[in-house]
Scaffold this motif. Sequence first.
Motif, PDB file in Angstrom:
ATOM      1  N   TYR A 285       0.849  -1.188   0.000  1.00  0.00           N
ATOM      2  CA  TYR A 285       0.000   0.000   0.000  1.00  0.00           C
ATOM      3  C   TYR A 285       0.890   1.245   0.000  1.00  0.00           C
ATOM      4  CZ  TYR A 285      -3.478   3.417   1.548  1.00  0.00           C
ATOM      5  OH  TYR A 285      -4.299   4.523   1.633  1.00  0.00           O
ATOM      6  N   PRO A 286       0.628   2.226  -0.884  1.00  0.00           N
ATOM      7  CA  PRO A 286       1.610   3.295  -1.091  1.00  0.00           C
ATOM      8  C   PRO A 286       1.550   4.484  -0.146  1.00  0.00           C
ATOM      9  CG  PRO A 286      -0.147   3.457  -2.717  1.00  0.00           C
ATOM     10  CD  PRO A 286      -0.426   2.224  -1.908  1.00  0.00           C
ATOM     11  N   PHE A 287       0.539   4.558   0.757  1.00  0.00           N
ATOM     12  CA  PHE A 287       0.381   5.773   1.553  1.00  0.00           C
ATOM     13  C   PHE A 287       0.479   5.490   3.049  1.00  0.00           C
ATOM     14  CE2 PHE A 287      -1.996   6.780  -2.432  1.00  0.00           C
ATOM     15  CZ  PHE A 287      -1.085   7.719  -2.901  1.00  0.00           C
ATOM     16  N   THR A 288       0.414   6.570   3.836  1.00  0.00           N
ATOM     17  CA  THR A 288       0.640   6.474   5.277  1.00  0.00           C
ATOM     18  C   THR A 288      -0.634   6.268   6.083  1.00  0.00           C
ATOM     19  OG1 THR A 288       0.523   8.884   5.470  1.00  0.00           O
ATOM     20  CG2 THR A 288       2.706   7.910   5.137  1.00  0.00           C
ATOM     21  N   SER A 289      -1.794   6.359   5.449  1.00  0.00           N
ATOM     22  CA  SER A 289      -3.057   6.108   6.143  1.00  0.00           C
ATOM     23  C   SER A 289      -4.107   5.749   5.107  1.00  0.00           C
ATOM     24  CB  SER A 289      -3.507   7.328   6.950  1.00  0.00           C
ATOM     25  OG  SER A 289      -3.877   8.404   6.100  1.00  0.00           O
ATOM     26  N   THR A 290      -5.258   5.314   5.584  1.00  0.00           N
ATOM     27  CA  THR A 290      -6.361   4.984   4.695  1.00  0.00           C
ATOM     28  C   THR A 290      -7.674   5.263   5.429  1.00  0.00           C
ATOM     29  OG1 THR A 290      -7.276   3.303   3.204  1.00  0.00           O
ATOM     30  CG2 THR A 290      -6.444   2.534   5.330  1.00  0.00           C
ATOM     31  N   GLY A 291      -8.780   4.844   4.845  1.00  0.00           N
ATOM     32  CA  GLY A 291     -10.085   5.087   5.447  1.00  0.00           C
ATOM     33  C   GLY A 291     -11.100   5.462   4.396  1.00  0.00           C
ATOM     34  N   MET A 292     -12.157   6.152   4.823  1.00  0.00           N
ATOM     35  CA  MET A 292     -13.199   6.575   3.901  1.00  0.00           C
ATOM     36  C   MET A 292     -13.971   7.740   4.500  1.00  0.00           C
ATOM     37  SD  MET A 292     -15.887   3.364   4.217  1.00  0.00           S
ATOM     38  CE  MET A 292     -14.625   2.106   4.053  1.00  0.00           C
ATOM     39  N   VAL A 293     -14.620   8.492   3.615  1.00  0.00           N
ATOM     40  CA  VAL A 293     -15.541   9.547   4.016  1.00  0.00           C
ATOM     41  C   VAL A 293     -16.875   9.245   3.349  1.00  0.00           C
ATOM     42  CG1 VAL A 293     -16.092  12.006   3.922  1.00  0.00           C
ATOM     43  CG2 VAL A 293     -13.731  11.267   4.287  1.00  0.00           C
ATOM     44  N   VAL A 294     -17.901   9.067   4.152  1.00  0.00           N
ATOM     45  CA  VAL A 294     -19.248   8.815   3.636  1.00  0.00           C
ATOM     46  C   VAL A 294     -20.115   9.982   4.061  1.00  0.00           C
ATOM     47  CG1 VAL A 294     -21.222   7.248   3.636  1.00  0.00           C
ATOM     48  CG2 VAL A 294     -18.898   6.330   3.775  1.00  0.00           C
ATOM     49  N   ASP A 295     -20.595  10.751   3.085  1.00  0.00           N
ATOM     50  CA  ASP A 295     -21.336  11.973   3.389  1.00  0.00           C
ATOM     51  C   ASP A 295     -22.560  12.061   2.492  1.00  0.00           C
ATOM     52  OD1 ASP A 295     -21.900  14.287   4.737  1.00  0.00           O
ATOM     53  OD2 ASP A 295     -20.145  15.388   4.068  1.00  0.00           O
ATOM     54  N   ASP A 296     -23.449  12.994   2.818  1.00  0.00           N
ATOM     55  CA  ASP A 296     -24.728  13.083   2.115  1.00  0.00           C
ATOM     56  C   ASP A 296     -24.683  14.014   0.914  1.00  0.00           C
ATOM     57  OD1 ASP A 296     -24.580  15.522   3.357  1.00  0.00           O
ATOM     58  OD2 ASP A 296     -26.607  15.483   4.190  1.00  0.00           O
ATOM     59  N   ALA A 297     -23.502  14.310   0.393  1.00  0.00           N
ATOM     60  CA  ALA A 297     -23.389  15.139  -0.800  1.00  0.00           C
ATOM     61  C   ALA A 297     -24.009  14.393  -1.985  1.00  0.00           C
ATOM     62  CB  ALA A 297     -21.925  15.461  -1.081  1.00  0.00           C
ATOM     63  N   ASP A 298     -24.981  14.995  -2.626  1.00  0.00           N
ATOM     64  CA  ASP A 298     -25.708  14.340  -3.705  1.00  0.00           C
ATOM     65  C   ASP A 298     -24.995  14.617  -5.025  1.00  0.00           C
ATOM     66  OD1 ASP A 298     -27.566  13.022  -5.199  1.00  0.00           O
ATOM     67  OD2 ASP A 298     -29.066  14.620  -5.144  1.00  0.00           O
ATOM     68  N   VAL A 299     -23.883  13.906  -5.270  1.00  0.00           N
ATOM     69  CA  VAL A 299     -23.100  14.155  -6.474  1.00  0.00           C
ATOM     70  C   VAL A 299     -23.167  13.006  -7.474  1.00  0.00           C
ATOM     71  CG1 VAL A 299     -21.521  15.741  -5.331  1.00  0.00           C
ATOM     72  CG2 VAL A 299     -20.991  13.298  -5.379  1.00  0.00           C
ATOM     73  N   GLY A 300     -23.606  11.824  -7.053  1.00  0.00           N
ATOM     74  CA  GLY A 300     -23.784  10.738  -8.004  1.00  0.00           C
ATOM     75  C   GLY A 300     -22.556   9.927  -8.334  1.00  0.00           C
ATOM     76  N   TYR A 301     -21.480  10.070  -7.569  1.00  0.00           N
ATOM     77  CA  TYR A 301     -20.288   9.286  -7.836  1.00  0.00           C
ATOM     78  C   TYR A 301     -19.466   9.155  -6.564  1.00  0.00           C
ATOM     79  CZ  TYR A 301     -18.258  14.006  -8.185  1.00  0.00           C
ATOM     80  OH  TYR A 301     -17.885  15.314  -7.929  1.00  0.00           O
ATOM     81  N   ALA A 302     -18.635   8.116  -6.525  1.00  0.00           N
ATOM     82  CA  ALA A 302     -17.595   8.001  -5.514  1.00  0.00           C
ATOM     83  C   ALA A 302     -16.303   8.523  -6.124  1.00  0.00           C
ATOM     84  CB  ALA A 302     -17.438   6.553  -5.073  1.00  0.00           C
TER      85      ALA A 302
END
Length: 469
Positions: A285-302
Amino acid sequence: MRPSLRARLLSVLAVVPLVLTLATVPAPAAPRADSRADSRAGSADTLFPSLGHSGYDVRHYDVSLDYFPATNRLKARTRIRAVATTRLRSFALDLVGMRVRAVRVGGAAARWHRRGQQLVVVPRAPVRGRFTVVVEYAGVPRTYFDADGSKEGWVPTKDGAIALGEPVGTMTWIPSNNTPRDKARYTFRVTVPRGVQAVANGNLARRARHGARTTWTWQARDPMATYLAMVAVGRFKVYRSTARSITGRKVPVWTFADPRHDVPLSVRRALPRVMRFEERLFGPYPFTSTGMVVDDADVGYALETQTRPFYPFDVDSGTLVHEMAHQWYGDSVGFRDWHDIWLAEGFATYAEWLWGEAQGEEGPAERFDALYARPASAPLWRPAPTQFTGPQDLFGDPVYLRGAMTLQALRERIGDADFFAFLKTWARTHRHGTASTAQLVAVAERVSGEQLDALFADWLELDGRPAGY
């Protein structure tokens, strides 16, 4: 980026004018030729030639944002450390909207003016070599609305906002050299009301309270393209854990989830498994951290925002695999020109195929055959993945699906041993850098010992279904 089932993102900068919050602004146009004006030096990107500046290279952005969710207003200051690659009497940063209050170069006040999406800076004396520029600005950051309703830039949510940048939205909130070829390191200092969380790329370095407000400091220690920068503000559930790499390294995991779109425990447990699955294929894995952000922004894509992808809806395994694969291909190994975006999306789509096969579903060969059976008139076959002529094709089937098919065609040509060695060699050779399709062909030929230019030309450069498969 992985389009959702709710709204397939066909274009982020359409050929029709882009609509901004409370304003309409046309898509960036090619700059007029003017050899006397340093500030007009273009990025040389073939899709967005007026974005970015080729006369300097940014090394670090220090972005301070004082955000007020109730009014969606920012008071901001960005300090940029850069190296001029030529003597610059003036230079341009990409910035739309916001009210610029002051600009300083090397600590001295500089003249500046706005020109389209550019903030043109004229220092007291020409800059050469290392220099710093500080921009102070304020206002309500803008949101881009695409012709199909998709959004980027600064996107308000019910309890805050999220900033998303692909392909050009970062210039709504950071004055920047807004081209994928100029990667830099970032520090984000985001001050918000107490009880509100702020998350960005990289590692959480500090969280400090100042009366009724809190400053969250995040550091992205590895080089990052501007379109991958992200800040999200809201009342999140915060999950902190670690994921063990196949190398034995413990990788911090930070997940921020809107309570209305919470991340189930099963998905949070799946993330380390996906990471290790992809490490076995692509390398550590190339970076120093990972995770995710799950929010209610209605943009239609990840979106594969570096170290911490964004998801606007329930996270399924395919989307998780796709955005995590981007951490190797697209984020660590970046592309220099938007016409090479298949180097990101084709690889991430192929990772989904490999994951599906490991779960007992159809594998890459079966998916390839099903796609190849599509009629010659299908949108899959034109324009070729590297030959589209406008932003409306930036996120189309040829980039994603035909890009993945290119990798399967390569695999069938050179065999599994060389193909999987190639995947790791590509990720290692250009780790934390940028690359082109021509460089990928060179790596594939070096690993396999075969001449492959004709194969890649058939799949990436020529319209129509390649023959003989």
